[in-house]
Design an enzyme around this catalytic site. Sequence first.
Site, short mmCIF file in Angstrom:
data_model
loop_
_atom_site.label_atom_id
_atom_site.label_comp_id
_atom_site.label_asym_id
_atom_site.label_seq_id
_atom_site.Cartn_x
_atom_site.Cartn_y
_atom_site.Cartn_z
N ASP A 196 -6.63 -10.03 -4.08
CA ASP A 196 -6.76 -8.66 -4.57
C ASP A 196 -7.63 -8.68 -5.82
O ASP A 196 -7.42 -9.51 -6.71
CB ASP A 196 -5.38 -8.10 -4.91
CG ASP A 196 -5.21 -6.67 -4.44
OD1 ASP A 196 -6.04 -5.84 -4.81
OD2 ASP A 196 -4.26 -6.39 -3.70
N ASP A 246 1.77 0.52 -0.82
CA ASP A 246 1.82 1.84 -1.46
C ASP A 246 2.31 2.94 -0.53
O ASP A 246 2.42 4.09 -0.96
CB ASP A 246 0.42 2.23 -1.97
CG ASP A 246 0.04 1.52 -3.25
OD1 ASP A 246 0.94 1.13 -4.01
OD2 ASP A 246 -1.18 1.36 -3.49
#
Length: 558
Positions: A98, A328
Amino acid sequence: MEKKWWKESVVYQIYPRSFKDSNGDGIGDLKGITSKLDYLKELGIDVLWLSPVYKSPNDDNGYDISDYQAIMDEFGTMEDWDELLAGLHSRGMKMMMDLVVNHSSDEHHWFVESRKSKDNPYRDYYIWRPGKDGQEPNNWTSFFSGSAWQYDEHTDEYFLHLFSKKQPDLNWENPKLRQEVYDMMTWWLDKGIDGFRMDVINLISKADGLPSSPGGKRYDWGGDYFMNGPRVHEYLQEMNSEVLSKYDMITVGECPGASTEDAAQYANNEGTELNMIFTFEHMDIDSGPGGKWDVKPWKLADLKEVMSKWQYDLEGKGWNSLYLNNHDQPRMVSRFGDDGSYRVESAKMLATFLHMLKGTPYIYQGEEIGMTNVRFDSIEEYNDIEIHNMYGEKVIEGNEDHQRVMEAIYVKGRDNARTPVQWDDSENAGFTTGTPWLKVNPNYKEINAKKALEDKDSIFYYYQKLIQLRKEHDIIVYGKYELILEDNEQIYAYTRSLADEKLLVICNFAGENATFTLPNDLKYGSRELLIHNYEVDAHEEISNFVLKPYEARVYLLN
């Protein structure tokens, strides 16, 4: 048709805090992930996407980075990370890290220096502005509620933070800052990683002059001023030229608010920016006028419209990424399927629907065993900063009804995806011998990986077959998409075409029987039933038949 390994891959996302704890402190870690690599190898995935493991104060679960070239203590050491990478590569899998470079932590060395004085060499690494008439520099709102500006007494100015106030935005206008980012990316690539997933990368360019949004409210949404900004493509092309083009790697950009036209630029066929982006349009089909927390029932017609638009508009221009949940977003079987009576059937149907589309599929940890949303009793049991900020704003400050807000959290809260992975039916689902950082979903005795691996008809083995089919049939990767039965309110059906072959994908999104009728213009000679989630007579006539609740079938037509 240009073949690329990242088009043919299946990516598995790991949210490290919740994957597997190896030392009993209640927090998932790198050694825990390494201990489960054979499980991932058996599933058949090609790329492991590792959500942030960098040094961080953990204000936003690792998305606030204080050192881009060090590992968070809770997750282990750089040696543990090296062992994980070596374990992946020895099994023929790749690692995607990431990359979080729209913002850093306020505890990063750059920001510590930046806030010392207006003439500090690092001052311009961030976005500082004086106030206007005793108020913030403009009326933009943070993604996490409240103003996007934080006053700093020491220099009598405000800094911009589109997320938490502990996540100041980096100033990409500064070429020295950009070079620091590129050097850091190169450092990781030289260590052997195989790509980057780029967090909110389309926010790095802000509108010239940082104007207020014209809504007139004290805090107004400023998305038009910091999404897909004026220099974003220039920055990404520079990043590509300086770093990305020098490695054989996979890149995906998280791009909220990006249109298909934007995507065709970000993920262009010439390869001057990124391989693909994450769109969020399909994640908003159950959002009302009030946004994410204003939950409304979703319609299959809306899902068809959004997914088909992205399939059609990027055909021949760019590459799609495919996902229905992530760290998320709520669990897909709870959101788009039925996490009760038809949990197994609907989980398999949703996987079929997604993996047969054109693009690179992403599996989120626990999805392959059908993990569901969770309903914690009290707000105190939730961990996520976004949930707590929203609850404070709506219930504590705004006097909205507690239960109504909790219902929205049950449907949309990010902690739905962050409950620990359910490995077995022992205490804490085999995730930890300690106290988990976030409570385990109470349904772990029924839903867990051990049980899935012991059942040949489990969701896990269905995913394994979907991934295997992708490796055996080019049409699943490269075939052209076409929606059929557009007006059917229960069935999402489409074809994929490549040379003389056609793939027919039929998915019943309803919890009741649905009749499928083959369109008259869909001609075929022979047919082969590739995958199905109910017992089916492979020789059954397919011009007209009844689908069971959440049934999925895929036929290869010649």
